[in-house]
Design a protein around this motif. Structure first.
Motif, PDB file in Angstrom:
ATOM      1  N   GLY A  30      47.771  38.997  24.313  1.00  0.00           N
ATOM      2  CA  GLY A  30      47.470  38.203  25.504  1.00  0.00           C
ATOM      3  C   GLY A  30      46.807  36.882  25.201  1.00  0.00           C
ATOM      4  N   ILE A  31      46.405  36.225  26.279  1.00  0.00           N
ATOM      5  CA  ILE A  31      45.738  34.929  26.177  1.00  0.00           C
ATOM      6  C   ILE A  31      44.416  35.005  26.929  1.00  0.00           C
ATOM      7  CG2 ILE A  31      45.832  32.476  26.765  1.00  0.00           C
ATOM      8  CD1 ILE A  31      48.886  32.675  26.584  1.00  0.00           C
ATOM      9  N   LEU A  32      43.345  34.609  26.250  1.00  0.00           N
ATOM     10  CA  LEU A  32      42.022  34.509  26.845  1.00  0.00           C
ATOM     11  C   LEU A  32      41.794  33.044  27.189  1.00  0.00           C
ATOM     12  CD1 LEU A  32      39.305  35.861  27.559  1.00  0.00           C
ATOM     13  CD2 LEU A  32      38.597  35.381  25.191  1.00  0.00           C
ATOM     14  N   TYR A  33      41.334  32.779  28.390  1.00  0.00           N
ATOM     15  CA  TYR A  33      41.293  31.437  28.937  1.00  0.00           C
ATOM     16  C   TYR A  33      39.945  31.198  29.590  1.00  0.00           C
ATOM     17  CZ  TYR A  33      42.685  27.991  32.550  1.00  0.00           C
ATOM     18  OH  TYR A  33      42.779  26.921  33.397  1.00  0.00           O
ATOM     19  N   ASN A  34      39.368  30.014  29.403  1.00  0.00           N
ATOM     20  CA  ASN A  34      38.081  29.660  30.005  1.00  0.00           C
ATOM     21  C   ASN A  34      38.195  28.289  30.647  1.00  0.00           C
ATOM     22  OD1 ASN A  34      35.392  28.576  30.321  1.00  0.00           O
ATOM     23  ND2 ASN A  34      34.685  30.240  29.037  1.00  0.00           N
ATOM     24  N   SER A  67      48.745  48.642  25.038  1.00  0.00           N
ATOM     25  CA  SER A  67      48.237  49.640  25.978  1.00  0.00           C
ATOM     26  C   SER A  67      47.199  49.028  26.908  1.00  0.00           C
ATOM     27  CB  SER A  67      47.570  50.782  25.208  1.00  0.00           C
ATOM     28  OG  SER A  67      48.474  51.371  24.320  1.00  0.00           O
ATOM     29  N   SER A  68      46.952  49.728  28.007  1.00  0.00           N
ATOM     30  CA  SER A  68      45.893  49.320  28.924  1.00  0.00           C
ATOM     31  C   SER A  68      44.549  49.384  28.209  1.00  0.00           C
ATOM     32  CB  SER A  68      45.853  50.237  30.143  1.00  0.00           C
ATOM     33  OG  SER A  68      47.008  50.099  30.908  1.00  0.00           O
ATOM     34  N   ILE A  69      43.664  48.475  28.582  1.00  0.00           N
ATOM     35  CA  ILE A  69      42.322  48.463  28.008  1.00  0.00           C
ATOM     36  C   ILE A  69      41.297  48.388  29.133  1.00  0.00           C
ATOM     37  CG2 ILE A  69      42.995  47.377  25.819  1.00  0.00           C
ATOM     38  CD1 ILE A  69      41.868  44.708  26.967  1.00  0.00           C
ATOM     39  N   THR A 113      36.655  46.208  33.655  1.00  0.00           N
ATOM     40  CA  THR A 113      37.829  46.419  34.495  1.00  0.00           C
ATOM     41  C   THR A 113      38.993  46.858  33.615  1.00  0.00           C
ATOM     42  OG1 THR A 113      39.217  45.418  36.197  1.00  0.00           O
ATOM     43  CG2 THR A 113      38.598  44.012  34.374  1.00  0.00           C
ATOM     44  N   SER A 114      39.905  47.637  34.173  1.00  0.00           N
ATOM     45  CA  SER A 114      41.091  48.074  33.449  1.00  0.00           C
ATOM     46  C   SER A 114      42.155  46.977  33.530  1.00  0.00           C
ATOM     47  CB  SER A 114      41.630  49.369  34.055  1.00  0.00           C
ATOM     48  OG  SER A 114      42.781  49.782  33.371  1.00  0.00           O
ATOM     49  N   LEU A 158      35.876  37.979  25.853  1.00  0.00           N
ATOM     50  CA  LEU A 158      36.506  39.252  26.204  1.00  0.00           C
ATOM     51  C   LEU A 158      35.909  40.306  25.285  1.00  0.00           C
ATOM     52  CD1 LEU A 158      38.944  40.967  27.488  1.00  0.00           C
ATOM     53  CD2 LEU A 158      40.142  40.384  25.382  1.00  0.00           C
ATOM     54  N   ASN A 159      35.353  41.372  25.868  1.00  0.00           N
ATOM     55  CA  ASN A 159      34.756  42.443  25.085  1.00  0.00           C
ATOM     56  C   ASN A 159      35.402  43.763  25.477  1.00  0.00           C
ATOM     57  OD1 ASN A 159      32.515  44.732  25.149  1.00  0.00           O
ATOM     58  ND2 ASN A 159      32.143  43.386  23.408  1.00  0.00           N
TER      59      ASN A 159
END
Length: 136
Positions: free
Chosen positions: A53-57, A75-77, A95-96, A122-123
């Motif tokens: 994925g992409i983490l965006y701020n 998979s879902s996290i 959050t899932s 993101l943790n």
């Protein structure tokens, strides 16, 4: 009858226009350059590409920062999104997040935070990841 048809066409045009205006906002998180910039290429919007994925701020107005994660695979996290500013990290509740889903969290800041260096975070159980620092 003609005015009813015109009203319908105008309503459709307005609805179509609003979709067109919202598309660039959604697509900004879908693109991340190798140097950590979104499609806008502005320093107030930074990103990092992860394996799934992409983490965006994004800093907005001076009192709000958004951290977004667009999950593209795997998979879902269960994850917490947040930001780091002035040596302190703040998180929203966990959050899932499933593949194909985009989750966005907003955080209120004091006006003095505007244009200051901060990162999106993101943790989750697989580790902690962050964007390059946003700034002016």
């Amino acid at each position: 009858m003609r005015s009813k048809t015109n009203a319908t066409l105008i309503a459709l045009a307005i609805a179509g226009g609003s979709v067109m205006f919202s598309a660039p906002v959604a697509s900004a998180a879908a693109y991340c350059s190798g140097s950590g910039y979104t499609a806008t290429n502005e320093p107030m919007e930074r990103c990092t590409t992860l394996s799934n994925g992409i983490l965006y701020n994004k800093q907005v107005s001076g009192t709000t920062v958004y951290t977004t994660y667009s999950k593209t695979g795997g998979s879902s996290i269960s994850a917490k999104l947040g930001y780091t500013y002035s040596g302190s990290t703040k998180y929203a509740s966990a959050t899932s997040i499933s593949s194909g889903q985009t989750v966005k969290k907003s955080f209120g800041l004091g006006a003095t935070a505007y244009c200051k260096s901060m990162t999106g975070v993101l943790n989750y159980s697989g580790g902690t990841f962050q964007t390059p620092a946003t700034h002016c």
